[in-house]
Write an enzyme that holds these catalytic residues in place. Structure first.
Site, PDB file in Angstrom:
ATOM      1  N   LYS A  53       0.846  -1.206   0.000  1.00  0.00           N
ATOM      2  CA  LYS A  53       0.000   0.000   0.000  1.00  0.00           C
ATOM      3  C   LYS A  53       0.876   1.249   0.000  1.00  0.00           C
ATOM      4  O   LYS A  53       0.620   2.203  -0.738  1.00  0.00           O
ATOM      5  CB  LYS A  53      -0.928   0.000   1.228  1.00  0.00           C
ATOM      6  CG  LYS A  53      -2.051  -1.032   1.148  1.00  0.00           C
ATOM      7  CD  LYS A  53      -2.811  -1.179   2.463  1.00  0.00           C
ATOM      8  CE  LYS A  53      -3.821  -2.318   2.388  1.00  0.00           C
ATOM      9  NZ  LYS A  53      -4.539  -2.570   3.658  1.00  0.00           N
ATOM     10  N   GLN A  97      -4.277  -1.332   9.996  1.00  0.00           N
ATOM     11  CA  GLN A  97      -4.266  -2.644   9.351  1.00  0.00           C
ATOM     12  C   GLN A  97      -4.883  -3.691  10.278  1.00  0.00           C
ATOM     13  O   GLN A  97      -4.545  -3.776  11.459  1.00  0.00           O
ATOM     14  CB  GLN A  97      -2.824  -3.026   8.963  1.00  0.00           C
ATOM     15  CG  GLN A  97      -2.708  -4.315   8.158  1.00  0.00           C
ATOM     16  CD  GLN A  97      -3.359  -4.243   6.777  1.00  0.00           C
ATOM     17  OE1 GLN A  97      -3.478  -3.177   6.182  1.00  0.00           O
ATOM     18  NE2 GLN A  97      -3.791  -5.379   6.268  1.00  0.00           N
ATOM     19  N   ASP A 120     -10.770   3.227   4.560  1.00  0.00           N
ATOM     20  CA  ASP A 120     -11.051   1.787   4.484  1.00  0.00           C
ATOM     21  C   ASP A 120     -12.547   1.523   4.318  1.00  0.00           C
ATOM     22  O   ASP A 120     -12.945   0.421   3.929  1.00  0.00           O
ATOM     23  CB  ASP A 120     -10.587   1.095   5.770  1.00  0.00           C
ATOM     24  CG  ASP A 120      -9.279   0.341   5.618  1.00  0.00           C
ATOM     25  OD1 ASP A 120      -9.005  -0.146   4.506  1.00  0.00           O
ATOM     26  OD2 ASP A 120      -8.546   0.234   6.620  1.00  0.00           O
TER      27      ASP A 120
HETATM   28  N1  GUN Z   1      -6.863  -6.552   6.435  1.00  0.00           N
HETATM   29  C1  GUN Z   1      -7.245  -7.242   5.351  1.00  0.00           C
HETATM   30  N2  GUN Z   1      -7.780  -6.425   4.418  1.00  0.00           N
HETATM   31  C2  GUN Z   1      -7.733  -5.175   4.929  1.00  0.00           C
HETATM   32  C3  GUN Z   1      -8.125  -3.896   4.440  1.00  0.00           C
HETATM   33  O1  GUN Z   1      -8.659  -3.733   3.334  1.00  0.00           O
HETATM   34  N3  GUN Z   1      -7.891  -2.851   5.272  1.00  0.00           N
HETATM   35  C4  GUN Z   1      -7.338  -2.993   6.499  1.00  0.00           C
HETATM   36  N4  GUN Z   1      -7.174  -1.901   7.253  1.00  0.00           N
HETATM   37  N5  GUN Z   1      -6.966  -4.164   6.995  1.00  0.00           N
HETATM   38  C5  GUN Z   1      -7.160  -5.248   6.207  1.00  0.00           C
END
Ligand code: GUN
Length: 291
Positions: A53, A97, A120
């Site tokens: 990311k 995350q 998110d």
């Molecule tokens: N863990 C797995 N997928 C995601 C996501 O799209 N965002 C976040 N913050 N954590 C995740």
């Protein structure tokens, strides 16, 4: 005839180019779109997602503020950090995350994020806006899947979409997006309580596997010609690989013999998730109240 393999990476690159232009336009106004990325501990899968990311943000000309806390960090410490980031006018988006360590209440953390920075799309306000079809941030993976289906001009209106999995991150929001009038699919959600999973999957024009279970969907569970979207990213031990594991989706690759279209793992849904995140960050910076 084997399925057409959907190139999520190619579609994602187009979006990333657009985002880059939008970020450059903000740059001309003296605004540097910035995402704060918070990671607790050293879960290897989370670490690799977060790194991907951050790299994508940089490539799109945006900033990431990497914040790493120990796995044992207190919930109060995380809440104070979020309060600081909410108040920081140079931060446009906040991503914590998931999954978080068990001693932390995930709902409390997500609810503490300012919905204006919830790129998110996990905050209850964002989820509510999504369900009601109001403007707001859409969750990245479900939005990426719908974007991909639309981009490929897969007929969606009236199609039967079967979603396998009911997580808050993928299954439930994805089912909501598919049922909206702009997509207009008929939706079935299957989960661990579903009796005779095959009976449902065999009815699917569009089958979306988001259960987190390696190779759950076998070829005989796929209707000939169906569009199969594999959201699973499972690490399966494999001593033949240098890393000691290989990535395996929720769909048995042999299902490509039955499917009309199929997404690969990696290179299918994953790149779309990142592209949608970038889109949310640039949008957050565009609409931010700079007063
Ligand atoms: N863990 C797995 N997928 C995601 C996501 O799209 N965002 C976040 N913050 N954590 C995740």
């Amino acid at each position: 005839m084997p399925a057409i393999v959907i190139d999520g990476k190619a579609v994602s690159l187009k979006i990333r180019e657009e985002v880059k232009q939008r970020a450059a336009a903000l740059g001309e106004r003296g605004i540097a779109p910035c995402l704060a990325v918070v990671l607790l501990g050293e879960n290897p899968a989370s670490l690799s997602y977060v790194t991907a990311k951050e790299k994508a943000l940089t490539e799109a000309g945006m900033k990431s503020r990497d914040i790493r806390l120990s796995a044992g960090a207190a919930e109060t410490e995380l809440l104070s950090l979020i309060a600081e980031l909410n108040a920081d006018k140079t931060v446009h988006g906040i991503l914590v995350q998931l999954p978080l360590p068990a001693h932390i209440n995930t709902d409390r953390i997500i609810s503490a994020i300012d919905p204006a920075k919830d790129v998110d799309g996990f905050h209850p306000v964002s989820v509510g806006n999504m369900v009601l079809g109001r403007p707001g941030f859409l969750p990245c993976t479900p939005h990426g899947v719908v974007f991909l289906l639309k981009e490929l001009k897969i007929p969606l209106s009236g199609a039967h979409a079967v979603v396998v999995g009911r997580s808050n991150i993928v299954g439930v929001p994805l089912a909501n997006l598919l049922v909206r009038r702009d997509v207009n699919a008929t939706v079935t959600i299957c989960h661990t309580g579903t009796r005779d999973l095959s009976r449902h999957t065999l009815e699917a024009d569009i089958l979306i596997a988001a259960a987190g279970s390696p190779a759950l969907i076998k070829p005989e569970m796929v209707k000939p010609g169906a569009v199969v979207i594999d959201v699973g990213v499972n690490r399966v031990p494999d001593s033949a690989k240098e890393k000691g594991y290989r990535l395996c989706g929720d769909v048995d690759p042999a299902a490509a013999e039955n499917a009309g279209y199929i997404t690969p793992v990696p290179g299918g849904v994953g790149p779309m998730t990142i592209a949608m995140l970038l889109q949310n960050v640039v949008q957050a910076a565009e609409v931010y109240n700079y007063e």
